[in-house]
Design a protein around this motif. Structure first.
Motif, PDB file in Angstrom:
ATOM      1  N   ILE A 252       1.817  -5.081   9.257  1.00  0.00           N
ATOM      2  CA  ILE A 252       1.956  -4.912   7.875  1.00  0.00           C
ATOM      3  C   ILE A 252       0.770  -4.543   7.672  1.00  0.00           C
ATOM      4  O   ILE A 252      -0.460  -4.439   9.061  1.00  0.00           O
ATOM      5  N   ALA A 253       0.634  -3.235   7.305  1.00  0.00           N
ATOM      6  CA  ALA A 253      -0.251  -2.665   6.590  1.00  0.00           C
ATOM      7  C   ALA A 253      -0.982  -2.222   5.070  1.00  0.00           C
ATOM      8  O   ALA A 253      -0.114  -2.007   4.646  1.00  0.00           O
ATOM      9  N   SER A 262      -1.412  -1.108  -2.325  1.00  0.00           N
ATOM     10  CA  SER A 262       0.269  -1.753  -1.887  1.00  0.00           C
ATOM     11  C   SER A 262      -0.074  -2.197  -0.304  1.00  0.00           C
ATOM     12  O   SER A 262      -0.571  -1.828   0.280  1.00  0.00           O
ATOM     13  N   VAL A 263       0.980  -2.939  -0.068  1.00  0.00           N
ATOM     14  CA  VAL A 263       0.832  -3.233   1.159  1.00  0.00           C
ATOM     15  C   VAL A 263       2.609  -3.279   2.176  1.00  0.00           C
ATOM     16  O   VAL A 263       3.896  -3.166   1.127  1.00  0.00           O
ATOM     17  N   ASN A 264       2.618  -2.565   2.806  1.00  0.00           N
ATOM     18  CA  ASN A 264       4.338  -2.379   3.730  1.00  0.00           C
ATOM     19  C   ASN A 264       4.343  -2.947   4.663  1.00  0.00           C
ATOM     20  O   ASN A 264       3.495  -4.375   5.250  1.00  0.00           O
ATOM     21  N   VAL A 265       5.596  -3.877   4.811  1.00  0.00           N
ATOM     22  CA  VAL A 265       6.042  -5.112   6.154  1.00  0.00           C
ATOM     23  C   VAL A 265       6.932  -4.271   6.332  1.00  0.00           C
ATOM     24  O   VAL A 265       8.132  -4.172   6.079  1.00  0.00           O
ATOM     25  N   THR A 277       9.971  -3.087   3.563  1.00  0.00           N
ATOM     26  CA  THR A 277       9.487  -2.904   1.963  1.00  0.00           C
ATOM     27  C   THR A 277       7.747  -3.097   1.794  1.00  0.00           C
ATOM     28  O   THR A 277       7.023  -3.087   2.846  1.00  0.00           O
ATOM     29  N   SER A 278       7.695  -3.042   0.241  1.00  0.00           N
ATOM     30  CA  SER A 278       6.131  -2.415   0.066  1.00  0.00           C
ATOM     31  C   SER A 278       6.087  -3.294  -1.248  1.00  0.00           C
ATOM     32  O   SER A 278       7.030  -3.777  -2.312  1.00  0.00           O
ATOM     33  N   GLU A 350       1.341   2.581   7.527  1.00  0.00           N
ATOM     34  CA  GLU A 350       0.171   2.856   6.846  1.00  0.00           C
ATOM     35  C   GLU A 350       0.589   3.933   5.793  1.00  0.00           C
ATOM     36  O   GLU A 350       0.500   3.466   4.476  1.00  0.00           O
ATOM     37  N   LYS A 351       1.536   4.255   6.100  1.00  0.00           N
ATOM     38  CA  LYS A 351       1.688   5.944   5.455  1.00  0.00           C
ATOM     39  C   LYS A 351       2.795   5.425   4.536  1.00  0.00           C
ATOM     40  O   LYS A 351       2.708   5.919   3.222  1.00  0.00           O
ATOM     41  N   ASN A 352       3.757   4.668   4.821  1.00  0.00           N
ATOM     42  CA  ASN A 352       4.833   3.681   3.687  1.00  0.00           C
ATOM     43  C   ASN A 352       4.579   3.024   2.700  1.00  0.00           C
ATOM     44  O   ASN A 352       3.987   3.800   1.004  1.00  0.00           O
ATOM     45  N   ALA A 353       3.136   2.511   3.039  1.00  0.00           N
ATOM     46  CA  ALA A 353       1.670   1.710   1.944  1.00  0.00           C
ATOM     47  C   ALA A 353       1.411   2.601   0.973  1.00  0.00           C
ATOM     48  O   ALA A 353       1.391   2.719  -0.833  1.00  0.00           O
TER      49      ALA A 353
END
Length: 602
Positions: A252-253, A262-265, A277-278, A350-353
């Protein structure tokens, strides 16, 4: 501000939860603190505040706090209060963003396999599945390779007739006593191994079947097995070779620009990347640690806990570990990844978030215009005393007074809150009396205020009636009967989109493009949809029961079985004899009779 300063001086050194209120007494933020005095004072005294926090502080008219025994208790209470009040500046995750799991019902004598989105303590779960992997296709592979059951048929002392799945060689029919408990246990053991990521045996069996059908020139069946092999290949590609094959971890980032976040899991199970998913967030948290903790606690209200949680360095590691242990009685290792493959996974998340945040800002701004800002504008245009944080809309549906039903839908800050929707069967009204039906529904709703049930049915700021002057006047009579003066009441007439209020004989007409009108239209249309859907279900089931009574050999029990299986008369009419045979209690002879009856009606 003088009163606030006095209250700030009286804050204790204890852990607890603080609740911020606006001028209307509406909760706009809930936070937890290790030391209440230090944390709450930060909002008013610190010069280093993000734009979002600064905007929130401008709207704080009052606050109160609740002392707790520990910071863990504060975290749990904060989560409960956020769910209760849905504050404007807190992270609010929708309950409907859950992912499917495959569940093996291990506590059953002959365990079945199913797809579910709810986690309970009554079986073994695999997943969540995301990123193009469909649980239905996995069940298809399991049925083809291991022949374990997916149905809910009860297995008793008396053998049942084997269903279509047995004849298609997708089930060993333990319900028909055609499979021993020992043999079935071996199949379940192999299924569990497959779901754990050991795909070699399944791949070999699928290849054998594909070759067999190809050699016998049954090319359609051969193609089906080739597609199943392609699905397995997709799963194998998701395996991260540098990871331990026993690793079950969520990564999780959080990424923020201090206005939006935003948060990406990302999810790994058995060393296999299940997908990611974000989420786009608006949050009034004072720091990134609070925002991330708030997200994690809400997220795991509805998702399975992993063995490991890989997070950024600012995460409140010890607090979250203790919370999971006390709340779920599970030890979760929170890893602040700094190097190696876990750090690479965290960097990827983190990049995806960050990418999701950059794409989402315009969507968030537009969403605000359509929701919270639209509610503020509605308050201004209609002269409402309070901000309409919770709006409820009511509608009636019937045909010639038959199967009368009502609906209540709820919007919070301009967004639908589906968990709060309610349906009403109109019980006391004869015929198609729309006014009396609205009155019955409103009496039942208002009766919950001031009782123990108000916790589940909170007091709204605005009630909207689908209709015109007549409907508004009839509901106003109920308001007067209950002495309701703090809830605003309006009606929205569909034909001209006129808004009727209690303050004027003339309707209010808004520009069709005005977001204030659009939020009312969405609310009204949702109430209409919800009422009509309920009416159709009731009407269809009633008609279905009466039609089935005309077929010889179908009693109450078999009518209910058909009803549960198909739901509507149209689906029964279009069912084949084989499909009708799958219904419990319906044999070949009766299925043929039902099928022939409906063919004659066409």
């Amino acid at each position: 501000m003088g009163e606030l300063k006095e209250k700030l001086n009286l804050l204790p050194d204890s852990p607890g939860v603080y609740i911020m209120l606006d001028k209307d007494g509406i909760v706009i933020y809930v936070g937890k603190a290790r030391v209440l005095k230090n944390r709450v004072r930060q909002y008013f005294h610190s010069s280093q505040k993000s734009e979002k926090v600064a905007a929130m502080v401008e709207h704080i008219a009052d606050f109160y706090y609740i002392i707790t025994a520990s910071e863990i208790d504060a975290l749990a209470l904060e989560n409960n209060l956020i769910k209760k009040y849905k504050p404007k500046y807190n992270i609010l995750l929708k309950d409907d963003k859950t992912y499917p799991y495959i569940k093996v019902h291990t506590k059953e004598e002959f365990p079945r396999v199913s797809v579910t989105r709810k986690i309970k303590k009554d079986g073994k779960y695999f997943g969540p599945f995301m990123g193009g992997v469909r649980c239905g296709e996995l069940l298809d592979i399991i049925g083809s390779v291991y022949n374990v059951r997916t149905c809910t048929t009860a297995i008793g002392a008396k053998p049942k007739k084997p269903c279509l799945a047995y004849h298609l060689k997708r089930c060993q029919a333990p319900c028909a006593h055609l499979c021993s408990k020992e043999d079935y246990a071996k199949r379940i053991k192999a299924t569990l191994s497959f779901l754990d990521g050991n795909y070699e045996e399944a791949e070999e069996i699928l290849q054998q079947k594909m070759r067999f059908f190809a050699e016998n020139e049954e090319f359609e069946l051969a193609m089906e097995y080739r597609e199943k092999l392609a699905m397995l290949s997709k799963l194998k590609l998701k395996r991260i070779t540098a990871l331990n094959r026993d690793l079950n971890a969520d990564i999780i980032a959080l990424k923020t620009n201090f206005i939006y976040s935003s948060v990406n899991v990302s999810v790994t199970r058995k060393g296999i990347m299940q997908g990611s998913t974000s989420f786009a967030l608006e949050d009034g948290s004072f720091c990134e640690a609070d925002a991330l903790t708030g997200f994690i606690i809400q997220y795991y209200n509805n998702h399975e806990l992993p063995d490991e949680l890989i997070v950024q360095e600012f995460c409140e590691k010890e607090l979250i570990e203790r919370y999971f242990k006390e709340k779920f009685d599970k030890k979760v290792n929170v890893v602040l990844a700094k190097q190696g493959v876990k750090k690479q996974l965290l960097d990827m998340a983190e990049k995806n978030a960050g990418e999701y945040l950059s794409k989402s800002i315009d969507k968030i701004k537009h969403k605000n215009e359509m929701t919270k800002n639209a509610c503020l504008r509605l308050q201004e245009l209609l002269g409402l005393k309070n901000y309409p944080k919770r709006m409820e809309c009511y509608d009636i549906s019937n045909i010639s007074g038959v199967d009368k039903v009502g609906s209540m839908v709820v919007f919070i800050d301009g967004e639908s809150d589906r968990n709060s929707y309610r349906r009403f069967k109109i019980k006391t009204v004869e015929g198609a009396d729309d006014y009396a039906s609205h009155q019955e529904m409103m009496k039942r709703r208002l009766a919950k205020l001031g009782t123990d049930e108000e916790e589940r049915f909170p007091r709204p700021q605005l009630i909207v009636i689908d209709g015109g002057k007549g409907q508004l006047s009839s509901v106003k009579e109920v308001f007067d009967e209950f002495g309701i003066k703090d809830i605003e009441l309006i009606a929205l007439a569909e034909r001209e989109e006129e808004i009727f209020t209690l303050y004027s004989h003339e309707p209010i007409r808004l520009n069709p493009r005005d977001y204030a009108l659009k939020v009312l239209q969405r609310l009204r249309d949702e109430a209409h949809r919800f009422a009509v859907t309920y009416f159709r279900n009731l009407h269809s089931k009633r008609n279905l029961a009466s039609v089935l009574e005309e077929i010889e050999g179908i009693g109450k029990k078999k009518r209910l079985a058909l009803l549960d299986k198909f739901g509507t008369i149209d689906k029964i009419m279009s069912a084949s004899e084989k499909e009708l045979c799958l219904v419990e209690g319906i044999g070949e002879e009766l299925a043929k009779k039902i099928y022939s009856y409906f063919k004659e009606q066409v």
